[in-house]
Design a protein around this motif. Structure first.
Motif, PDB file in Angstrom:
ATOM      1  N   TYR A 126      13.447   7.112 -55.874  1.00  0.00           N
ATOM      2  CA  TYR A 126      14.756   7.142 -56.519  1.00  0.00           C
ATOM      3  C   TYR A 126      14.686   6.408 -57.857  1.00  0.00           C
ATOM      4  CZ  TYR A 126      16.606   8.906 -52.143  1.00  0.00           C
ATOM      5  OH  TYR A 126      16.848   9.683 -51.046  1.00  0.00           O
ATOM      6  N   VAL A 127      15.090   7.097 -58.909  1.00  0.00           N
ATOM      7  CA  VAL A 127      15.037   6.560 -60.256  1.00  0.00           C
ATOM      8  C   VAL A 127      16.461   6.445 -60.799  1.00  0.00           C
ATOM      9  CG1 VAL A 127      13.985   6.780 -62.544  1.00  0.00           C
ATOM     10  CG2 VAL A 127      12.862   7.794 -60.555  1.00  0.00           C
ATOM     11  N   ASP A 128      16.754   5.348 -61.485  1.00  0.00           N
ATOM     12  CA  ASP A 128      18.053   5.146 -62.126  1.00  0.00           C
ATOM     13  C   ASP A 128      17.749   4.604 -63.524  1.00  0.00           C
ATOM     14  OD1 ASP A 128      20.817   4.664 -62.644  1.00  0.00           O
ATOM     15  OD2 ASP A 128      21.153   4.309 -60.514  1.00  0.00           O
ATOM     16  N   TYR A 129      18.772   4.097 -64.194  1.00  0.00           N
ATOM     17  CA  TYR A 129      18.518   3.502 -65.505  1.00  0.00           C
ATOM     18  C   TYR A 129      19.528   2.401 -65.815  1.00  0.00           C
ATOM     19  CZ  TYR A 129      22.424   6.306 -67.369  1.00  0.00           C
ATOM     20  OH  TYR A 129      23.662   6.844 -67.606  1.00  0.00           O
ATOM     21  N   LEU A 130      19.102   1.474 -66.645  1.00  0.00           N
ATOM     22  CA  LEU A 130      19.962   0.452 -67.233  1.00  0.00           C
ATOM     23  C   LEU A 130      20.163   0.803 -68.691  1.00  0.00           C
ATOM     24  CD1 LEU A 130      18.358  -2.798 -65.777  1.00  0.00           C
ATOM     25  CD2 LEU A 130      20.375  -1.620 -64.921  1.00  0.00           C
ATOM     26  N   LEU A 131      21.334   0.494 -69.216  1.00  0.00           N
ATOM     27  CA  LEU A 131      21.646   0.776 -70.604  1.00  0.00           C
ATOM     28  C   LEU A 131      21.647  -0.541 -71.380  1.00  0.00           C
ATOM     29  CD1 LEU A 131      22.417   3.072 -72.534  1.00  0.00           C
ATOM     30  CD2 LEU A 131      24.818   2.578 -72.042  1.00  0.00           C
ATOM     31  N   ALA A 132      20.713  -0.670 -72.320  1.00  0.00           N
ATOM     32  CA  ALA A 132      20.636  -1.855 -73.177  1.00  0.00           C
ATOM     33  C   ALA A 132      21.219  -1.530 -74.532  1.00  0.00           C
ATOM     34  CB  ALA A 132      19.184  -2.319 -73.300  1.00  0.00           C
ATOM     35  N   LEU A 133      22.242  -2.293 -74.935  1.00  0.00           N
ATOM     36  CA  LEU A 133      22.940  -2.051 -76.207  1.00  0.00           C
ATOM     37  C   LEU A 133      22.772  -3.250 -77.112  1.00  0.00           C
ATOM     38  CD1 LEU A 133      26.245  -0.629 -74.678  1.00  0.00           C
ATOM     39  CD2 LEU A 133      24.329   0.678 -75.613  1.00  0.00           C
ATOM     40  N   ARG A 134      22.410  -2.985 -78.353  1.00  0.00           N
ATOM     41  CA  ARG A 134      22.259  -4.045 -79.344  1.00  0.00           C
ATOM     42  C   ARG A 134      23.484  -4.040 -80.252  1.00  0.00           C
ATOM     43  NH1 ARG A 134      17.346  -3.854 -83.586  1.00  0.00           N
ATOM     44  NH2 ARG A 134      18.403  -1.880 -84.009  1.00  0.00           N
ATOM     45  N   LYS A 135      24.185  -5.182 -80.314  1.00  0.00           N
ATOM     46  CA  LYS A 135      25.407  -5.280 -81.127  1.00  0.00           C
ATOM     47  C   LYS A 135      25.178  -6.203 -82.313  1.00  0.00           C
ATOM     48  CE  LYS A 135      28.003  -2.635 -78.588  1.00  0.00           C
ATOM     49  NZ  LYS A 135      28.575  -1.385 -79.083  1.00  0.00           N
TER      50      LYS A 135
ATOM     51  N   TYR B  48      22.661  -5.371 -57.755  1.00  0.00           N
ATOM     52  CA  TYR B  48      21.754  -6.110 -58.619  1.00  0.00           C
ATOM     53  C   TYR B  48      22.353  -7.472 -58.956  1.00  0.00           C
ATOM     54  CZ  TYR B  48      18.473  -2.276 -59.443  1.00  0.00           C
ATOM     55  OH  TYR B  48      17.519  -1.306 -59.286  1.00  0.00           O
ATOM     56  N   THR B  49      21.497  -8.445 -59.199  1.00  0.00           N
ATOM     57  CA  THR B  49      21.926  -9.812 -59.493  1.00  0.00           C
ATOM     58  C   THR B  49      21.490 -10.201 -60.907  1.00  0.00           C
ATOM     59  OG1 THR B  49      19.870 -10.790 -58.663  1.00  0.00           O
ATOM     60  CG2 THR B  49      21.649 -10.411 -57.055  1.00  0.00           C
ATOM     61  N   PRO B  50      22.123 -11.255 -61.479  1.00  0.00           N
ATOM     62  CA  PRO B  50      21.661 -11.750 -62.786  1.00  0.00           C
ATOM     63  C   PRO B  50      20.194 -12.171 -62.760  1.00  0.00           C
ATOM     64  CG  PRO B  50      23.831 -12.627 -62.284  1.00  0.00           C
ATOM     65  CD  PRO B  50      23.360 -11.937 -61.039  1.00  0.00           C
ATOM     66  N   GLN B  51      19.728 -12.682 -61.605  1.00  0.00           N
ATOM     67  CA  GLN B  51      18.329 -13.093 -61.497  1.00  0.00           C
ATOM     68  C   GLN B  51      17.392 -11.898 -61.656  1.00  0.00           C
ATOM     69  OE1 GLN B  51      20.765 -14.014 -59.340  1.00  0.00           O
ATOM     70  NE2 GLN B  51      20.946 -16.126 -60.109  1.00  0.00           N
ATOM     71  N   TYR B  52      17.795 -10.748 -61.085  1.00  0.00           N
ATOM     72  CA  TYR B  52      16.971  -9.556 -61.226  1.00  0.00           C
ATOM     73  C   TYR B  52      16.966  -9.079 -62.674  1.00  0.00           C
ATOM     74  CZ  TYR B  52      15.186  -4.834 -60.819  1.00  0.00           C
ATOM     75  OH  TYR B  52      14.453  -3.697 -60.989  1.00  0.00           O
ATOM     76  N   ILE B  53      18.122  -9.107 -63.315  1.00  0.00           N
ATOM     77  CA  ILE B  53      18.191  -8.682 -64.717  1.00  0.00           C
ATOM     78  C   ILE B  53      17.332  -9.596 -65.583  1.00  0.00           C
ATOM     79  CG2 ILE B  53      19.724  -8.296 -66.670  1.00  0.00           C
ATOM     80  CD1 ILE B  53      20.062  -6.283 -64.423  1.00  0.00           C
ATOM     81  N   THR B  54      17.367 -10.907 -65.311  1.00  0.00           N
ATOM     82  CA  THR B  54      16.534 -11.852 -66.057  1.00  0.00           C
ATOM     83  C   THR B  54      15.055 -11.526 -65.891  1.00  0.00           C
ATOM     84  OG1 THR B  54      18.190 -13.600 -65.790  1.00  0.00           O
ATOM     85  CG2 THR B  54      15.951 -14.279 -66.353  1.00  0.00           C
ATOM     86  N   GLN B  55      14.657 -11.275 -64.644  1.00  0.00           N
ATOM     87  CA  GLN B  55      13.255 -10.940 -64.374  1.00  0.00           C
ATOM     88  C   GLN B  55      12.859  -9.647 -65.059  1.00  0.00           C
ATOM     89  OE1 GLN B  55      12.434 -10.414 -60.219  1.00  0.00           O
ATOM     90  NE2 GLN B  55      10.231 -10.192 -60.496  1.00  0.00           N
ATOM     91  N   TRP B  56      13.737  -8.662 -65.005  1.00  0.00           N
ATOM     92  CA  TRP B  56      13.441  -7.362 -65.611  1.00  0.00           C
ATOM     93  C   TRP B  56      13.335  -7.480 -67.130  1.00  0.00           C
ATOM     94  CZ3 TRP B  56      17.047  -4.652 -68.716  1.00  0.00           C
ATOM     95  CH2 TRP B  56      16.640  -3.375 -69.093  1.00  0.00           C
ATOM     96  N   MET B  57      14.270  -8.217 -67.770  1.00  0.00           N
ATOM     97  CA  MET B  57      14.252  -8.357 -69.220  1.00  0.00           C
ATOM     98  C   MET B  57      13.060  -9.185 -69.690  1.00  0.00           C
ATOM     99  SD  MET B  57      16.781  -6.583 -70.348  1.00  0.00           S
ATOM    100  CE  MET B  57      16.906  -7.184 -72.033  1.00  0.00           C
ATOM    101  N   SER B  58      12.604 -10.108 -68.858  1.00  0.00           N
ATOM    102  CA  SER B  58      11.474 -10.959 -69.242  1.00  0.00           C
ATOM    103  C   SER B  58      10.197 -10.156 -69.416  1.00  0.00           C
ATOM    104  CB  SER B  58      11.252 -12.045 -68.188  1.00  0.00           C
ATOM    105  OG  SER B  58      12.401 -12.873 -68.078  1.00  0.00           O
TER     106      SER B  58
ATOM    107  N   GLU C 191      28.004  -4.801 -65.746  1.00  0.00           N
ATOM    108  CA  GLU C 191      27.679  -5.080 -67.138  1.00  0.00           C
ATOM    109  C   GLU C 191      27.548  -6.588 -67.323  1.00  0.00           C
ATOM    110  OE1 GLU C 191      30.061  -4.799 -71.339  1.00  0.00           O
ATOM    111  OE2 GLU C 191      29.892  -2.939 -70.183  1.00  0.00           O
ATOM    112  N   CYS C 192      26.596  -7.005 -68.140  1.00  0.00           N
ATOM    113  CA  CYS C 192      26.417  -8.427 -68.438  1.00  0.00           C
ATOM    114  C   CYS C 192      25.826  -8.558 -69.833  1.00  0.00           C
ATOM    115  CB  CYS C 192      25.520  -9.103 -67.396  1.00  0.00           C
ATOM    116  SG  CYS C 192      23.805  -8.535 -67.408  1.00  0.00           S
ATOM    117  N   ASP C 193      25.677  -9.802 -70.295  1.00  0.00           N
ATOM    118  CA  ASP C 193      25.058 -10.086 -71.584  1.00  0.00           C
ATOM    119  C   ASP C 193      23.754 -10.833 -71.361  1.00  0.00           C
ATOM    120  OD1 ASP C 193      27.016  -9.049 -73.429  1.00  0.00           O
ATOM    121  OD2 ASP C 193      28.322 -10.686 -72.784  1.00  0.00           O
ATOM    122  N   ALA C 194      22.772 -10.533 -72.186  1.00  0.00           N
ATOM    123  CA  ALA C 194      21.496 -11.241 -72.175  1.00  0.00           C
ATOM    124  C   ALA C 194      21.314 -11.902 -73.536  1.00  0.00           C
ATOM    125  CB  ALA C 194      20.348 -10.278 -71.874  1.00  0.00           C
ATOM    126  N   PHE C 195      21.324 -13.246 -73.564  1.00  0.00           N
ATOM    127  CA  PHE C 195      21.259 -14.004 -74.815  1.00  0.00           C
ATOM    128  C   PHE C 195      19.829 -14.479 -75.083  1.00  0.00           C
ATOM    129  CE2 PHE C 195      25.708 -14.248 -73.753  1.00  0.00           C
ATOM    130  CZ  PHE C 195      26.339 -14.144 -74.976  1.00  0.00           C
TER     131      PHE C 195
END
Length: 214
Positions: A205-214, A29-39, A66-70
């Motif tokens: 095939y199903v997987d998951y992402l873990l979103a954590l709020r700090k 997975y790439t940061p671009q995919y994470i950005t698209q998914w979070m959007s 693991e990455c951060d989404a601001f």
């Protein structure tokens, strides 16, 4: 003389309440995919580069990221966080049959894997993952696990069943009993978000992402 511990060259991430930590990212997975998914949750965050590490034993050949989404501010972050779908975990446990009459083995309980749990419990619906609880130092199984269902109704159906029978690849002639204890929703500061990783041979095939709020 004592030597000072070397300082880290990477500054710690800011914790000003405007970011989500995105973990358990599948390899590739790439940061671009994470950005698209979070959007899809309402706002487009600024996503950092992904840091990759090997999983803990026994899955030491699997990489996860693991990455951060601001976000612009805390309110925007929280609004998007609550829009994310989340899996429902079911706590299961197993042991050896004390009588050993065709429903397990005497002595040590079997070391059931995450893959076996996902296969067994997919009879109730889509399963995004499973995590066997292990000793923090020895890495040995505690003979219990959490199975993550995509849909809450499927998790409730599993709990109502109370137990499942399964055969292990290593011992195909013995039936082992997996007891199903309870369903458990995610906490207020975490979301286990199901993602679909493609289809092969008629299986999704199903997987998951873990979103954590700090």
């Amino acid at each position: 003389a004592k030597q000072k511990a070397p300082s880290s060259t990477i500054p710690p991430p800011p914790t000003d309440g405007t970011q989500l930590i995105i973990a358990h990212i599948p390899h590739g997975y790439t940061p671009q995919y994470i950005t698209q998914w979070m959007s899809m949750a309402g706002a487009t965050p600024e996503v950092t580069d992904i840091t990759w590490t090997l999983c803990e034993p026994p899955r030491v050949t699997e990489w996860r990221g693991e990455c951060d989404a601001f976000y612009a501010d805390r309110e925007e972050r929280d609004a998007c966080f609550y829009m994310l779908p989340t899996c429902t975990d079911v706590h299961v446990a197993w042991g050896a049959d004390p009588k050993g009459k065709g429903r397990g083995a005497k002595g040590t309980p079997p070391d059931i894997t995450e893959a076996t749990l996902m296969r067994v419990f997919s009879a109730f619906g889509e399963v995004a993952g499973a995590r066997v609880l292990r000793h923090p130092l020895l890495g040995t199984s505690r003979y219990s696990a959490f199975v993550s269902f995509v849909h809450k109704d499927d998790a409730i159906s599993a709990v109502r069943a109370r137990e499942m029978e399964t055969e292990l690849p290593e011992e195909p002639n013995k039936l082992f009993i997996i007891r199903i204890a309870r369903a458990k929703s995610q906490g207020d500061d975490s979301r286990k978000v199901p993602i679909y990783c493609g289809t092969a041979s008629g299986h999704t095939y199903v997987d998951y992402l873990l979103a954590l709020r700090k």
